[in-house]
Design an enzyme around this catalytic site. Structure first.
Site, PDB file in Angstrom:
ATOM      1  N   LYS A 163      68.223  33.137  71.873  1.00  0.00           N
ATOM      2  CA  LYS A 163      67.694  32.462  70.683  1.00  0.00           C
ATOM      3  C   LYS A 163      66.604  31.487  71.099  1.00  0.00           C
ATOM      4  O   LYS A 163      66.549  31.009  72.239  1.00  0.00           O
ATOM      5  CB  LYS A 163      68.798  31.727  69.917  1.00  0.00           C
ATOM      6  N   ASP A 197      76.538  26.478  69.996  1.00  0.00           N
ATOM      7  CA  ASP A 197      75.569  27.524  69.660  1.00  0.00           C
ATOM      8  C   ASP A 197      76.216  28.880  69.407  1.00  0.00           C
ATOM      9  O   ASP A 197      75.562  29.792  68.898  1.00  0.00           O
ATOM     10  CB  ASP A 197      74.539  27.687  70.786  1.00  0.00           C
TER      11      ASP A 197
END
Length: 319
Positions: free
Chosen positions: A18, A145
């Site tokens: 990401k 995350d």
């Protein structure tokens, strides 16, 4: 590692990295962690995990990267045991082979996305039938995350990053060039401490102020391509504190900013990875090929990447 005869006993998971398209540090929460407002985006720089169901309860991990621990401190092992404890079945076992392609300590959630792939893969391999939101809630126990990485795509993320608001739109056309100096890593706790030392006096102090900021983020049309033309509302607060003390980040941002047709240029997460956005993948790839010698001279690893609408892909075959 050899797969069992039945396809249902093995699978492959692709775990996508990401980037942070936006990162604001709002203040300090009551639990001592920073309150964040972010927009995160999955990209197609990916690790690969091969998983084979065992007949005993051993959880075994090996990797092509010798820097990676295969012990209980690894998020893949933590995720495996967390899931096994959740369903209260200590007889479940698996062999996992990790092909590590996402740089370590790069601000790309490499460890978190591997954990997300583990949870999704073992949920299928062990036939647990847990729902995605159950896995996301469970994953908060081991990493902020990981909930994002489970579903991926482009999402607004609040709290420590674990409070998700999904963004829905048909196409994610932007491409990017991602760079990292392989000689360095940036400590996330150090980055946040440095930011607090410099900017802590401007922190918001209560939930009402946090919510005003959240609503400001919600009001932005994050599907608008023109949003990423270096507009002022797009930022990474941690870049303000990491860039001045990290020459490799300074070098990366300067080089990316000099590229033709680049749009938003930013650091990802706490760094040191940085990226430049382009109109689409083909344009990013073309620019990378034309300037590959510049990246090499600067000592930077570089990738042309697409944006992905998911965080993990599963399939029941080996390649």
């Amino acid at each position: 590692m050899e797969p069992s005869k039945a396809n249902e006993d093995f699978l492959i998971a692709k775990a996508h990295a990401k980037i942070n398209l936006h990162l604001e540090v709002l203040g300090i929460r009551s639990d001592g962690f920073h309150e964040l407002a972010m927009v995160m985006q999955s990209i197609n720089l990916s690790d690969q995990l091969k998983m084979i169901k065992r007949v005993d309860n051993t959880i075994n991990l090996k990797s092509n990267n010798k820097e990676i621990s295969n012990g209980d401190d690894n998020l893949i092992i933590k995720a495996s045991k967390l899931l096994r404890n959740k369903v209260e079945n200590q007889e479940l076992g698996v062999d996992i082979e990790l092909e590590k392609n996402i740089p370590i300590g790069a601000g790309l959630a490499g460890g978190s996305t591997d954990a997300a792939a583990t949870l999704l893969g073992l949920n299928k391999l062990w036939k647990l039938n847990l729902k995605t939101d159950e896995l996301e809630n469970l994953s908060k126990e081991i990493g902020s995350d990981i909930p994002f990485c489970i579903s991926g795509g482009r999402q607004i993320c609040f709290g420590r990053g674990e409070i998700l608001e999904k963004l829905k739109f048909d196409q994610i056309q932007l491409g990017l060039i991602l760079v990292k100096d392989p000689s360095i890593q940036v400590s996330t706790p150090v980055a946040y401490k440095k930011y607090k030392d410099q900017f802590g006096e401007s922190y918001l102090e209560d939930d009402r102020d946090f919510e005003i900021k959240r609503n400001s983020i919600r009001s932005i049309d994050w599907s608008d391509q023109s949003l990423f033309d270096n507009r002022k509302e797009i930022q990474n607060d941690l870049q303000k504190s990491v860039r001045p003390i990290t020459p490799e980040v300074e070098k990366s941002l300067d080089l990316l900013s000099s590229l033709p047709d680049s749009r938003l240029v930013s650091m990802s997460g706490s760094g040191p990875s940085c990226f430049a956005l382009f109109q689409n993948y083909d344009q990013a790839n073309k620019v990378l090929k034309e300037h590959v010698n510049e990246f090499e001279r600067a000592g930077l690893s570089a990738w042309a990447c697409s944006m992905m609408s998911n965080g993990v892909e599963l399939r029941n075959e080996f390649i």
